[in-house]
Design an enzyme around this catalytic site. Structure first.
Site, PDB file in Angstrom:
ATOM      1  N   ASP A 159      48.182 -24.150  -4.968  1.00 38.50           N
ATOM      2  CA  ASP A 159      46.921 -24.999  -4.716  1.00 38.50           C
ATOM      3  C   ASP A 159      47.461 -26.206  -3.975  1.00 38.50           C
ATOM      4  OD1 ASP A 159      44.376 -26.054  -4.377  1.00 38.50           O
ATOM      5  OD2 ASP A 159      44.037 -24.296  -5.808  1.00 38.50           O
TER       6      ASP A 159
ATOM      7  N   ASP B  30      37.535 -21.027  -7.942  1.00 36.36           N
ATOM      8  CA  ASP B  30      38.664 -21.077  -7.000  1.00 36.36           C
ATOM      9  C   ASP B  30      39.993 -21.140  -7.792  1.00 36.36           C
ATOM     10  OD1 ASP B  30      40.178 -21.905  -4.923  1.00 36.36           O
ATOM     11  OD2 ASP B  30      39.271 -24.099  -5.086  1.00 36.36           O
ATOM     12  N   ALA B  31      40.596 -19.958  -7.710  1.00 35.85           N
ATOM     13  CA  ALA B  31      41.849 -19.249  -8.414  1.00 35.85           C
ATOM     14  C   ALA B  31      42.942 -19.062  -7.814  1.00 35.85           C
ATOM     15  CB  ALA B  31      41.108 -18.283  -9.231  1.00 35.85           C
ATOM     16  N   LYS B  32      42.781 -19.038  -6.437  1.00 31.98           N
ATOM     17  CA  LYS B  32      43.827 -18.381  -5.462  1.00 31.98           C
ATOM     18  C   LYS B  32      44.718 -17.647  -5.871  1.00 31.98           C
ATOM     19  CE  LYS B  32      43.250 -22.752  -3.034  1.00 31.98           C
ATOM     20  NZ  LYS B  32      42.445 -23.685  -3.885  1.00 31.98           N
ATOM     21  N   ARG B  33      44.078 -16.352  -6.587  1.00 31.05           N
ATOM     22  CA  ARG B  33      45.077 -15.337  -7.149  1.00 31.05           C
ATOM     23  C   ARG B  33      45.524 -14.348  -6.328  1.00 31.05           C
ATOM     24  NH1 ARG B  33      44.384 -18.504 -10.734  1.00 31.05           N
ATOM     25  NH2 ARG B  33      43.621 -18.147 -13.171  1.00 31.05           N
TER      26      ARG B  33
END
Lengths: 273, 273
Positions: free
Chosen positions: A99, B94-97
């Site tokens: 992030d 909002d984890a951006k996995r």
């Protein structure tokens, strides 16, 4: 844990095996489901049966998050159990995080300070300032995705940029980042021949290699192309070990599978040490 | 929530504001630290004061994971509070996995089934089979990183592949994936002029735009280049709203900042509806 400590453990145990703790309640032995914390019980028995055969454990956070608060608690209990009982084992939070700067610092705190893992996997797409916050932690390791073992690796990772594949560009560029000595890389075993070229870019780095076994990679090829003079490899197996049996003997069956791999690794290590 | 439902909420509230719930215990008002669950208390007061001014909330998972089990519990309480009290609000984890197929399915279950978010952010580096498991969930939305708002965006995202920047390739290729109608994209506001070209590739998709305010982006420019005939924009502000004051009046101060943005958005919406 320092890299030298990891290398000395590899020598001592004659193993560079990492066991993936990807616990799926649909796949574990039924009798465990009656326990208060089936996920932790499963991990504990696997760890008790295999800790002398491997140098690392790698829980993938997805399998814990899927069970919500109970899952996160099981992850916490698992890492605490490892740190208390097996402090010489290298621990990897397979989280593939990434992030912007201050937010990556929060992820680093989550895995390095709160849970006290030795390392965490990260994704490179957001670039330098998404990874450097992890690299700032002393004696902690950041394992960045380079070339993954899934079919989707060919969607973007192998596209040509600046006259080389994107994953090679990722490797090259990452070497210029602050504290890049704390970097390791994920390189899938399904493309073992690619390891020779990767070794030219990052000769000294440790590579975490998934995809041996279930995903079709071959241990001997990985060693042939990927081993360096301090081994430089952690080979992960998850399903092939932890789901060797779904009966009450699951931990013993897992130990047998782990021992098979450890014995093959001991042969490969003859050429190294 | 369906996309049409989201669009009708935007019309009704005259707002396409998303508020980022990135709770840092070092930044929230001191008096909250005496509460049993300061993170949830902070979120609850922010939500109570701002829910009529925004159409979405976006907790970033890093800020919860950094506080371990307590943090995950606060995340769960926050999403439950939203789903119970404000079911018409679009929720974004909002984890951006991103991981290989079966593992991405576990992440999708974590956010869509266990926590019941409407959407989750994902990273594209691992390709099609790392994202499609998320897309398989009906009336759920997968918000993929395209061009992020940090400086590291220029490390890899803007490199040229197949005669265009990588982030454009990511957009193009993702349109061919199964259930790609469930995709939205993250596009940073700090490069508003890039939005015109992005709109040529994904004319109909919703874009989640961070970086207005604190990171220097400009609302009018984002609308000029990025708005489509069903709006197609969710503009996120986190720190600029939730940390408007660190005194007891923090929720009122946050509402004022949110109202400022909502009023600017209402003007922009005149051109759209």
């Amino acid at each position: 844990m320092t890299t030298n400590h990891l290398i000395s453990e590899i020598k001592k145990k004659q193993s560079f095996l990492c066991i993936g703790l990807d616990v799926d309640l649909d796949k574990i032995p039924q009798h465990l489901l009656q326990k208060e914390d089936p996920i932790f019980e499963f991990n504990k028995e696997i760890i008790d049966a295999t800790h002398h055969l491997c140098v690392a454990y790698k829980p993938n956070t997805a399998f814990y998050e899927a069970y919500g608060l109970k899952g996160w608690r099981a992850l916490e209990k698992t890492i605490n159990y490892l740190n208390e009982n097996h402090p010489n084992i290298f621990t990897i939070a397979d989280a593939k995080r990434g992030d912007i700067g201050n937010t990556s610092t929060m992820y680093a705190k989550a895995f390095f300070e709160d849970l006290q893992f030795d390392s965490v996997t990260v994704a490179p797409y957001m670039g330098k300032d998404s990874v450097e916050p992890f690299l700032a932690f002393e004696d902690k390791h950041t394992i960045m995705l380079a070339l993954t073992s899934n079919i989707g690796a060919f969607d973007f990772q192998t596209l040509s940029v600046n006259n080389q594949e994107l994953y090679k560009e990722v490797l090259e560029v990452s070497k210029t980042w602050t504290n890049s000595e704390n970097l390791m890389y994920v390189v899938g075993a399904t493309k073992a021949e690619f390891l020779a070229e990767i070794r030219q870019i990052v000769p000294d780095s440790f590579l975490l290699v998934p995809g041996v076994g279930a995903q079709g990679g071959n241990l001997q090829d990985v060693c042939k192309y990927g081993m360096n003079d301090t081994v430089g490899l952690l080979i992960n197996s998850s399903r092939g070990i932890i789901y060797a049996s779904n009966k009450e003997d699951f931990a013993t069956a897992a130990a047998h599978k782990a021992q098979d791999l450890q014995q093959q690794m001991a042969v490969e290590l003859n050429d190294c040490f």
